[in-house]
Design an enzyme around this catalytic site. Sequence first.
Site, PDB file in Angstrom:
ATOM      1  CD  GLU A 265      -2.965  -1.040   2.192  1.00  0.00           C
ATOM      2  OE1 GLU A 265      -2.486  -0.692   3.184  1.00  0.00           O
ATOM      3  OE2 GLU A 265      -4.006  -1.681   2.286  1.00  0.00           O
TER       4      GLU A 265
ATOM      5  CG  HIS B 152      -8.660  -0.083   2.625  1.00  0.00           C
ATOM      6  ND1 HIS B 152      -7.552   0.596   1.876  1.00  0.00           N
ATOM      7  CD2 HIS B 152      -7.893  -0.963   3.474  1.00  0.00           C
ATOM      8  CE1 HIS B 152      -6.473   0.213   2.149  1.00  0.00           C
ATOM      9  NE2 HIS B 152      -6.491  -0.737   3.097  1.00  0.00           N
TER      10      HIS B 152
END
Length: 238
Positions: free
Chosen positions: A135, A168
Amino acid sequence: MTIRYWWILIVYILMQLSGFIGVPVLYSLDFSENQSLVLWNMISFTLALLVFLLIIFPQREGDRHPKLHKTSGGHAALWSVLGIFLVFAAQYVAILIETLIGIEPGSENTESILSMIEMSPVFALVVAVIGPILEEIVFRKVLFGSFYRRFNFFLSALLSALIFSLVHFDIMHVLIYTAVGFAFSYLYVKTGRILVPILAHVAMNSYAIIVQVVFADQIRELQQQMEQMNMILGGFFL
């Protein structure tokens, strides 16, 4: 954005979508649905990390960012420690703000991840280490770095953090993702080293796992004891 960074984005997107094929394949091999999901995530995240490392290294001259300059090793080490406290502070403030405006704590995404860790403890390695590395490379090194070439820090950090929250599927807690995204971006700009926000991200995820999985029962017991103590003390003051 360099061609290598485009490849990183492509690999990351393919990793995110690969479950639509990988999970059913594992399920057909007599794994349960949950086992298939956990196992495929472990496989896909690990493969993506290996590909990322092959793409990124060695560093090429054309990849150097005009606004990012590496600081000394000592300075980076200092901010690797301070950065952990910075990220936790940003997260705490965001949670307080969300609570004040009526947003319930916790998220389905987090609960799903924690349940997978409880089912397969080795999955904690993916959540605590591999996930943060991927990420930070994608959202800070590639996306934030690309935005930062054209825009100021605030807009670049905001855009990368919003995309971070969308990935997410946790729009209700976009404030938290934005806050920690700003903190990670600041650490990247402050030191010019992607390793520094990676370490802060690893620390944040590891802490969440320790608190909500490893010591979950002890914390619940402590909360119950505190509630009982409050009831007893409350009775004395009636």
